[in-house]
Design an enzyme around this catalytic site. Structure first.
Site, mmCIF file in Angstrom:
data_model
loop_
_atom_site.group_PDB
_atom_site.id
_atom_site.type_symbol
_atom_site.label_atom_id
_atom_site.label_comp_id
_atom_site.label_asym_id
_atom_site.label_seq_id
_atom_site.Cartn_x
_atom_site.Cartn_y
_atom_site.Cartn_z
ATOM 1 C CE LYS A 169 -18.624 40.310 19.578
ATOM 2 N NZ LYS A 169 -18.061 41.678 19.514
ATOM 3 C CG HIS A 203 -23.840 53.346 22.563
ATOM 4 N ND1 HIS A 203 -24.224 52.212 23.236
ATOM 5 C CD2 HIS A 203 -22.651 53.041 21.985
ATOM 6 C CE1 HIS A 203 -23.315 51.263 23.079
ATOM 7 N NE2 HIS A 203 -22.335 51.736 22.334
ATOM 8 C CB SER A 206 -22.775 47.139 25.593
ATOM 9 O OG SER A 206 -23.088 48.265 24.826
ATOM 10 N NE ARG A 219 -15.775 53.301 25.102
ATOM 11 C CZ ARG A 219 -16.107 52.062 24.863
ATOM 12 N NH1 ARG A 219 -16.869 51.418 25.696
ATOM 13 N NH2 ARG A 219 -15.653 51.431 23.799
HETATM 14 P P1 ADP Z 1 -18.383 48.062 18.625
HETATM 15 O O1 ADP Z 1 -18.493 46.594 18.873
HETATM 16 O O2 ADP Z 1 -18.401 48.440 17.173
HETATM 17 O O3 ADP Z 1 -17.256 48.752 19.368
HETATM 18 P P2 ADP Z 1 -20.162 49.325 20.504
HETATM 19 O O4 ADP Z 1 -21.646 49.249 20.545
HETATM 20 O O5 ADP Z 1 -19.406 48.793 21.669
HETATM 21 O O6 ADP Z 1 -19.766 48.643 19.158
HETATM 22 O O7 ADP Z 1 -19.721 50.844 20.300
HETATM 23 C C1 ADP Z 1 -20.151 51.603 19.202
HETATM 24 C C2 ADP Z 1 -19.432 52.941 19.201
HETATM 25 O O8 ADP Z 1 -19.806 53.672 20.362
HETATM 26 C C3 ADP Z 1 -17.908 52.853 19.262
HETATM 27 O O9 ADP Z 1 -17.378 53.926 18.508
HETATM 28 C C4 ADP Z 1 -17.594 53.036 20.716
HETATM 29 O O10 ADP Z 1 -16.288 53.572 20.893
HETATM 30 C C5 ADP Z 1 -18.654 54.039 21.091
HETATM 31 N N1 ADP Z 1 -18.977 53.982 22.520
HETATM 32 C C6 ADP Z 1 -19.237 52.901 23.268
HETATM 33 N N2 ADP Z 1 -19.485 53.236 24.557
HETATM 34 C C7 ADP Z 1 -19.384 54.587 24.608
HETATM 35 C C8 ADP Z 1 -19.489 55.539 25.671
HETATM 36 N N3 ADP Z 1 -19.727 55.178 26.921
HETATM 37 N N4 ADP Z 1 -19.318 56.850 25.342
HETATM 38 C C9 ADP Z 1 -19.033 57.198 24.077
HETATM 39 N N5 ADP Z 1 -18.886 56.350 23.055
HETATM 40 C C10 ADP Z 1 -19.063 55.053 23.304
#
Ligand code: ADP
Length: 165
Positions: free
Chosen positions: A40, A16, A127, A89
């Site tokens: 959630k 992120h 995460s 990703r």
């Molecule tokens: P959500 O539940 O909305 O997917 P996340 O916190 O999992 O929320 O992800 C938020 C954003 O960050 C999404 O666009 C996701 O694709 C992106 N993201 C998550 N992990 C990574 C990573 N390792 N590298 C790049 N982008 C990521």
């Protein structure tokens, strides 16, 4: 132009942060928007998630962190913004992300979703994996910022410690 980067961020990872810092160099302003989603169950409260991101992006002056409830497009409109940023990703993200982007376009045609591909070293990172590794005492150094590492260790230490009589 300013951009909104929405997500759950439970908790924020280095993947992120990679997207946030690259976006901060591309756009006038970046609003990291944490979805509260009370339906959630998340490990960290919205405030905890916000504080961890705040501490991790401290030196990027054009990045703001906010929380929101309800539909993303309503939040984006309230902010007077027209761009939503999502990270991609792997090809597996693509289907879900397109579905989300097209739904948002249907709800709010003036709002565009744009994607940044993740840096390769974080392409496997999310995460949930970080939480699983931390839950069972694995090393998460280098996957998350230091504040998240210590908060995760503390959360799981509390959960694992026997109840006091
Ligand atoms: P959500 O539940 O909305 O997917 P996340 O916190 O999992 O929320 O992800 C938020 C954003 O960050 C999404 O666009 C996701 O694709 C992106 N993201 C998550 N992990 C990574 C990573 N390792 N590298 C790049 N982008 C990521």
């Amino acid at each position: 132009m300013k951009v909104i980067y929405p997500g759950t961020f439970d908790p924020v990872t280095n993947g992120h942060l990679d997207i946030i810092s690259r976006a901060s160099g591309l756009f006038e302003a970046v609003i990291v928007a944490i979805l509260e989603n009370p339906q959630k169950k998340q490990l960290f409260t919205p405030l905890e998630r916000k504080q961890m991101i705040q501490e991790s992006v401290g030196n990027l002056s054009n990045v703001k962190i906010e929380t929101f409830n309800g539909l993303l497009v309503h939040f984006v409109r309230r902010k007077g913004c027209r761009l939503v940023l999502r990270g991609l990703r792997a090809i597996t993200d693509y289907e879900y992300e397109t579905q989300l982007a097209l739904t948002n376009r249907k709800l709010a045609p003036e709002i565009e979703t744009i994607f940044l591909p993740t840096s390769t070293e974080y392409s496997y990172l999310n995460s949930s994996v970080v939480k699983e590794v931390a839950r069972f005492g694995g090393c998460i150094r280098g996957l998350v910022p230091p504040v998240v590492e210590s908060n995760l260790q503390q959360k799981f230490r509390v959960q694992l410690s026997p109840e006091k009589p």
